[in-house]
Design a protein around this motif. Structure first.
Motif, PDB file in Angstrom:
ATOM      1  N   GLU A 216       1.640  -0.674  -4.215  1.00  0.00           N
ATOM      2  CA  GLU A 216       2.389  -1.027  -3.017  1.00  0.00           C
ATOM      3  C   GLU A 216       1.715  -0.440  -1.777  1.00  0.00           C
ATOM      4  OE1 GLU A 216       6.470   0.156  -3.379  1.00  0.00           O
ATOM      5  OE2 GLU A 216       6.600  -0.639  -5.409  1.00  0.00           O
TER       6      GLU A 216
ATOM      7  N   ARG B 117      -1.409  -2.484  -0.985  1.00  0.00           N
ATOM      8  CA  ARG B 117      -1.087  -3.747  -0.310  1.00  0.00           C
ATOM      9  C   ARG B 117      -0.713  -3.509   1.148  1.00  0.00           C
ATOM     10  NH1 ARG B 117       0.698  -5.299  -5.423  1.00  0.00           N
ATOM     11  NH2 ARG B 117       2.710  -4.287  -5.193  1.00  0.00           N
TER      12      ARG B 117
ATOM     13  N   ARG C 131      -2.632  -5.077   4.329  1.00  0.00           N
ATOM     14  CA  ARG C 131      -1.976  -5.895   5.360  1.00  0.00           C
ATOM     15  C   ARG C 131      -2.205  -5.304   6.745  1.00  0.00           C
ATOM     16  NH1 ARG C 131       3.040  -5.537   2.229  1.00  0.00           N
ATOM     17  NH2 ARG C 131       2.731  -6.951   0.498  1.00  0.00           N
TER      18      ARG C 131
END
Length: 75
Positions: free
Chosen positions: A28, A31, A35
């Motif tokens: 997580e 990611r 981003r």
């Protein structure tokens, strides 16, 4: 970016991150970082293209003004 750390340092950082955040939270975080980097790159590209557009318009205005001066002086 990581050339000064070396492979041993990167492995050590990965182990420390795994211990701190655990195997479930690490993907997580990866990611989220991905981003964030993507948004940053998109934002900088947008700023650069806006700056290029402004320069093009400024150059067009300068050329147009010079053409008007030449036209006025030839009359």
């Amino acid at each position: 970016m990581f050339s000064s750390i070396g492979p041993t340092g990167i492995i050590l950082l990965a182990i420390v991150a795994l211990l701190l955040f655990g195997p479930k939270k690490l993907p997580e975080l990866g990611r989220a970082v991905g981003r964030t980097v993507k948004e940053f790159k998109d934002g900088t590209k947008e700023l650069m293209s806006d700056e290029d557009d402004d320069q093009k318009h400024t150059q067009y205005d300068v050329n147009k003004t010079e053409a008007q001066k030449v036209e006025a002086s030839s009359k």
